[in-house]
Each structure stands twice: as C-alpha cells, then as structure tokens.
Design a protein around this motif. Structure first.
Motif, short mmCIF file in Angstrom:
data_model
loop_
_atom_site.label_atom_id
_atom_site.label_comp_id
_atom_site.label_asym_id
_atom_site.label_seq_id
_atom_site.Cartn_x
_atom_site.Cartn_y
_atom_site.Cartn_z
N LYS A 38 17.68 -53.60 34.95
CA LYS A 38 16.27 -53.39 34.63
C LYS A 38 15.87 -51.93 34.82
O LYS A 38 15.21 -51.33 33.94
CB LYS A 38 15.40 -54.28 35.51
CG LYS A 38 13.90 -54.13 35.24
CD LYS A 38 13.09 -55.04 36.16
CE LYS A 38 11.59 -54.85 35.92
NZ LYS A 38 10.78 -55.72 36.80
N GLN A 39 16.25 -51.32 35.94
CA GLN A 39 15.91 -49.92 36.21
C GLN A 39 16.60 -48.99 35.21
O GLN A 39 16.01 -47.99 34.78
CB GLN A 39 16.31 -49.55 37.64
CG GLN A 39 15.53 -50.29 38.72
CD GLN A 39 14.04 -49.99 38.67
OE1 GLN A 39 13.60 -48.94 38.20
NE2 GLN A 39 13.24 -50.94 39.15
N ARG A 40 17.83 -49.31 34.85
CA ARG A 40 18.55 -48.49 33.87
C ARG A 40 17.85 -48.55 32.51
O ARG A 40 17.72 -47.52 31.83
CB ARG A 40 19.98 -48.99 33.75
CG ARG A 40 20.84 -48.17 32.79
CD ARG A 40 22.23 -48.75 32.69
NE ARG A 40 22.18 -50.13 32.20
CZ ARG A 40 23.23 -50.95 32.17
NH1 ARG A 40 24.41 -50.52 32.62
NH2 ARG A 40 23.12 -52.17 31.70
N ALA A 41 17.39 -49.75 32.15
CA ALA A 41 16.68 -49.90 30.87
C ALA A 41 15.38 -49.10 30.86
O ALA A 41 15.01 -48.48 29.84
CB ALA A 41 16.40 -51.38 30.61
N LEU A 48 12.44 -44.15 28.81
CA LEU A 48 11.73 -42.89 29.04
C LEU A 48 12.47 -41.71 28.42
O LEU A 48 11.85 -40.72 28.02
CB LEU A 48 11.55 -42.67 30.55
CG LEU A 48 10.61 -43.65 31.26
CD1 LEU A 48 10.62 -43.43 32.76
CD2 LEU A 48 9.18 -43.52 30.71
N ILE A 49 13.80 -41.81 28.36
CA ILE A 49 14.58 -40.75 27.71
C ILE A 49 14.34 -40.77 26.22
O ILE A 49 14.18 -39.73 25.57
CB ILE A 49 16.07 -40.91 28.03
CG1 ILE A 49 16.35 -40.66 29.52
CG2 ILE A 49 16.91 -39.96 27.18
CD1 ILE A 49 17.78 -40.94 29.93
N LYS A 66 7.76 -39.10 35.66
CA LYS A 66 8.17 -40.51 35.50
C LYS A 66 9.68 -40.66 35.31
O LYS A 66 10.31 -41.54 35.90
CB LYS A 66 7.43 -41.15 34.32
CG LYS A 66 6.00 -41.51 34.62
CD LYS A 66 5.40 -42.30 33.48
CE LYS A 66 3.99 -42.77 33.82
NZ LYS A 66 3.39 -43.58 32.73
N LEU A 67 10.24 -39.79 34.47
CA LEU A 67 11.68 -39.91 34.20
C LEU A 67 12.52 -39.66 35.45
O LEU A 67 13.44 -40.46 35.74
CB LEU A 67 12.09 -38.98 33.07
CG LEU A 67 13.59 -39.00 32.71
CD1 LEU A 67 14.04 -40.40 32.33
CD2 LEU A 67 13.88 -38.00 31.58
#
Length: 256
Positions: free
Chosen positions: A144-147, A152-153, A162-163
């Motif tokens: 989830k965090q990776r997604a 954001l990228i 945020k990124l």
C-alpha cells in the motif's frame, strides 16, 4: 480488538480488494509461498497424527473394557458346570490382569511418550500461524505504501514534502516486512526439518509399547490352552456344528 487494530484491519481489507482488481500491485514471493505450503501440510499431518494417537488409546481402553465384560459374562456360563468352571475363572483372571496392565503399563506410558509429545508439537502451530499472519499484514502495508509513493511520482503534488514522506513510509514498511519475511524464510525450513528427529523417538515408543502389550496379551491368553480338552485343537466350526446338531436332536428344539 482496539480501535487502532480495527482501522488497520479495515485498511488491509481495502488493500486486498485493490490488489484483486489490479489497482495495487501485489508482491509475490514464491520462496515464502512454498515454505508456507510446507508448514501448512506439516500442521495438517501433525493434527491428524495427534487425533489418531488419541483414537488408538481410546480404542484400546474400549477393547479392554469390552473384553472384561465378555469375561464376566462367559464366567457366568460356567458357574454351574463343575467340569468347565475352572477355565471360565481362569479366563476372567487373565482378562482382569490384562485390563489392569492396559491401564497401568499401556495407558500412562503411551500418553507420556506418544500422545503428549505429539500434542506439544501441535501447540507450536498457533504461534507459527500468528507469525505468518503478521508477515502477511506487513506485506500488505508495504504494498500500500509503495503504491502511494508511485502515484506521487507519476503525478507530483503541489506539496513537495508529500513524496519524501511517502517514500520514507514505504521504506519503513519494506524494512518491517523484510525483517519478518527473512526470519520466517530462515526458520520455517529448520522447523520442518526437525519433524523427523522429533517424531522418531515417539514412533519408537509407540512400537515398543504395542509390542510389549501384544506379547503379554498373547502369552496370557495362550496359557489358557492347557485348560481346554486335548481334542479341542480341531477346527472351531466342526466343534460348534457338532454341538448344534446335538441341540437339534433335542425334542424341545423340534416342537415348532
């Protein structure tokens, strides 16, 4: 369940749904999946073995009790027969002794060396399953965090902080997941490999207990041969048929 735990459970359920529809990439670890399948298979086998060993002891208790009841009933048949009363009494004495031996020399050693060790092995699996569950939950958190970081990228926000925060959260989630995953991937194969050295002495004890009890039962019952007439060595069916014919020859059996 605390409110925090409840929210985590709901969020992880949402992540699973997103992975099923392809909205979030799912991490696949074939090495861990293989070890998880092996440990689940071992758990099923251990639980089945524990159930069967308990069933064996219960069956032996039932058999011993049934033999005792038969001996008591057979002994009543010979009470009024002076010629054969001895064999009835001797049979009951033998069965009484075997019933005592079953409770004394089979029951307790069997529970201590066979049933209880297998039960203790089964007791480890809830903790193992809980560790696997924690690992899987941490993997969901990482996915989830990776997604979030990838989104954001792809679409940089106006807030430039945020990124970095999302990437840091993803890295922390990955470290927590990898720590649990590496530990399980290292220790699960070791646990599986220990199954044979653990079961070996239990299996040996099972065979020795069965052999001892069976041998003593044979020797005790075999000693009763001397209390039967010498001409009783022939086929049982022939002896029974001869007596049945004598019963048919009685007038009372032909009155109908």
């Amino acid at each position: 369940m605390s409110w925090t735990s409840f929210k985590k459970s709901v969020n992880r359920t949402g992540t699973k749904i997103s992975q099923k529809i392809g909205a979030i990439e799912k991490t696949v670890d074939q090495d861990f999946d293989l070890e998880e399948q092996r440990i689940k298979s071992l758990e099923a086998k251990c639980e089945k073995l524990h159930k069967e060993t308990k069933g064996y002891l219960e069956s032996m208790r039932t058999l011993s009790s049934a033999q005792l009841r038969i001996a008591e009933t057979v002994n009543h048949f010979y009470e009024d027969s002076s010629d054969n009363s001895l064999v009835g009494n001797k049979y009951k004495e033998v069965i009484d002794r075997l019933d005592h031996d079953c409770r004394t020399y089979l029951d307790e050693p069997y529970r201590r060396t066979v049933n209880e060790p297998i039960g203790r092995l089964c007791d480890y699996f809830p903790d193992i399953n809980e560790a696997i569950k924690r690992r899987n939950n941490k993997l969901l958190d990482y996915d989830k965090q990776r997604a979030k970081a990838r989104k954001l990228i792809e679409k940089p926000p106006d807030d430039t902080t945020k990124l970095p925060r999302a990437e840091q959260a993803a890295n922390e989630a990955r470290e927590m997941y990898e720590s649990l995953n590496n530990q399980l991937c290292t220790e699960l194969p070791k646990l599986i490999d220990l199954r044979v050295p653990y079961i070996d002495p239990t299996f040996e004890a099972l065979v020795k207990i069965q052999l001892k009890f069976s041998q003593e039962s044979y020797d005790s019952l075999n000693s009763l041969k001397n209390h039967f007439p010498p001409n009783s060595e022939g086929p049982v069916d022939n002896n029974v048929d001869a007596v049945l014919q004598q019963m048919r020859d009685l007038a009372i059996c032909g009155m109908s």
